[in-house]
Design a protein around this motif. Structure first.
Motif, mmCIF file in Angstrom:
data_model
loop_
_atom_site.group_PDB
_atom_site.id
_atom_site.type_symbol
_atom_site.label_atom_id
_atom_site.label_comp_id
_atom_site.label_asym_id
_atom_site.label_seq_id
_atom_site.Cartn_x
_atom_site.Cartn_y
_atom_site.Cartn_z
ATOM 1 N N VAL A 108 0.835 -1.194 0.000
ATOM 2 C CA VAL A 108 0.000 0.000 0.000
ATOM 3 C C VAL A 108 0.877 1.254 0.000
ATOM 4 N N ARG A 109 0.544 2.225 -0.839
ATOM 5 C CA ARG A 109 1.253 3.511 -0.863
ATOM 6 C C ARG A 109 0.544 4.469 0.077
ATOM 7 N N ILE A 110 1.189 4.797 1.177
ATOM 8 C CA ILE A 110 0.613 5.687 2.179
ATOM 9 C C ILE A 110 1.266 7.064 2.080
ATOM 10 N N PHE A 111 0.457 8.074 1.820
ATOM 11 C CA PHE A 111 0.916 9.454 1.870
ATOM 12 C C PHE A 111 0.523 10.027 3.232
ATOM 13 N N MET A 112 1.478 10.080 4.149
ATOM 14 C CA MET A 112 1.195 10.748 5.409
ATOM 15 C C MET A 112 0.915 12.220 5.140
ATOM 16 N N ILE A 113 0.204 12.861 6.041
ATOM 17 C CA ILE A 113 -0.194 14.247 5.789
ATOM 18 C C ILE A 113 1.009 15.161 5.584
#
Length: 221
Positions: A108-113
């Motif tokens: 999964v590609r997670i873009f943290m804020i």
């Protein structure tokens, strides 16, 4: 019983080639919607706006079907392709890091804020579109992805979130994707007597309807 009823309804929606816009409900509602829309077909890609991953294995002391677990169950059931799942805006307090660790370990590609704010919404959405490609794609928008100063009426608010303007811009950049449906969840009007959160939710539903309508037209062409 609710999960079964929802899945059955959305299977009928899918059979009629309808691209649904669903209003939650807590985020568990996404699971039966995906069950109905994907069925026994190939797993879908997903773009997910939220403060939380909702990839926990269990929540509330061991329960496996809650608003913190829908996408773990969806991945296990083959409803979503984790290598084509993008999560945008993740932040805030957490019980532990198990959800993030599991998601990243499964692609999964997670873009943290922080990354969203540092790189800008256009760059983030360009990468998200590249990951999703032309695969069938579901969109899920949790209202707590928005900063609580602009959408306080939700059960698990987290400071430091997306602005409503940024959310609009990012949703509009979904245009052209091979969408199968979308949801907006976790609006709780009793937590916001001003009505602001409900208005933000309704406005984002309109934005999502616009990109779904465009997908319908493209598919018919």
């Amino acid at each position: 019983d609710s999960l079964a009823r929802i899945s059955s309804f959305f299977a009928k929606v899918r059979a009629r080639n309808i691209l649904p816009m669903t209003a939650g409900g807590d985020h568990l509602v996404s699971l039966p919607v995906l069950r109905g829309l994907v069925g026994k077909g190939a797993p879908a890609a997903m773009i997910h706006f939220d403060a939380h991953t909702d990839f926990y294995d269990s929540y509330f002391g061991g329960f496996r079907f809650t608003h913190g677990t829908p996408f773990r169950r969806a991945a296990e059931e083959g409803l979503i392709d984790t290598s084509r799942v993008v999560q945008i805006g993740i932040r805030g307090t957490a019980y532990d890091g198990e959800d993030v660790e599991w998601a990243r370990a499964h692609g999964v590609r997670i873009f943290m804020i922080e990354e969203v704010m540092d790189r800008g919404h256009a760059v983030v959405m360009a990468e998200a579109r590249e990951i999703v490609g032309n695969h069938l794609c579901y969109v899920s928008f949790d209202i707590d992805g928005i900063d609580p100063s602009q959408a306080p009426g939700t059960g698990t608010p987290e400071i430091g979130g997306l602005s409503t303007h940024m959310a609009q811009r990012m949703v509009r950049q979904l245009q052209g994707l091979n969408l199968i449906g979308a949801d907006l969840v976790e609006v709780s009007p009793p937590f916001d007597p001003s009505g602001l959160t409900a208005w933000v939710g309704a406005s984002l539903i309109f934005e999502l309807l616009c990109v779904l309508a465009d997908a319908v037209v493209r598919r018919a062409a």
